[in-house]
Design an enzyme around this catalytic site. Sequence first.
Site, PDB file in Angstrom:
ATOM      1  NE  ARG A 179      -3.733  -0.217   2.165  1.00  0.00           N
ATOM      2  CZ  ARG A 179      -4.391  -0.822   3.142  1.00  0.00           C
ATOM      3  NH1 ARG A 179      -4.332  -0.375   4.366  1.00  0.00           N
ATOM      4  NH2 ARG A 179      -5.126  -1.872   2.890  1.00  0.00           N
ATOM      5  CG  ASN A 180       2.133   5.150  -2.712  1.00  0.00           C
ATOM      6  OD1 ASN A 180       2.374   5.864  -1.746  1.00  0.00           O
ATOM      7  ND2 ASN A 180       2.443   5.493  -3.942  1.00  0.00           N
ATOM      8  N   PRO A 181       1.416   4.795   0.855  1.00  0.00           N
ATOM      9  CG  PRO A 181       3.078   5.650   2.240  1.00  0.00           C
ATOM     10  CD  PRO A 181       2.826   4.624   1.179  1.00  0.00           C
TER      11      PRO A 181
END
Length: 179
Positions: free
Chosen positions: A16-18
């Site tokens: 998950r790319n923040p």
Amino acid sequence: EDPYDKQVPLKLVRLRNPWGKSEWIGAWSSDSDEMTKYLSVIKEKYIDELPPEEQFDPNDDDGTFIMHFDDWKEAFSALFINNDFPDFWTGVRFTSEWTKFNAAGLPKTYTKDALENFARNPQFLVRPVNDCEMMLSLSQDGGRLPEDGKYYSYPFAETLDYNCVSVFKLPFGQRILKQ
């Protein structure tokens, strides 16, 4: 497990790319040949088994994506794991480091000198007010970072240091570990 070839395990990781946008564009990315072929299997065996708030669409550009483990370990040099603690938990971060002046390692003997040397290791006293659960973490800089312009390969044995965390319960009122 690969339903098309039972002899080959599928080692996939979900990331998950923040920041919520920008995703992996290689194998297993949205609309890739692999994702097109395996989408129904991934949804049935993985995504549909997640709690409703964790389910996702692998083809959405929402920052959540899947990669093969081999691609992941070659593409990234740092891993930050976020543990979603309950709201009533609080956190404290202590920072320190082992240096040539305080890196004593574990004592090989129980002589006075060895124990005094061991006592120079970084130490932290944590005293909760009530009985509680605690999560401890030890981290170090990524081993993939270049040294003299040279990058190392996984598992980065040339650059990572082996460390040890010891947790001791001290009797009430005691501030140091006694022999």
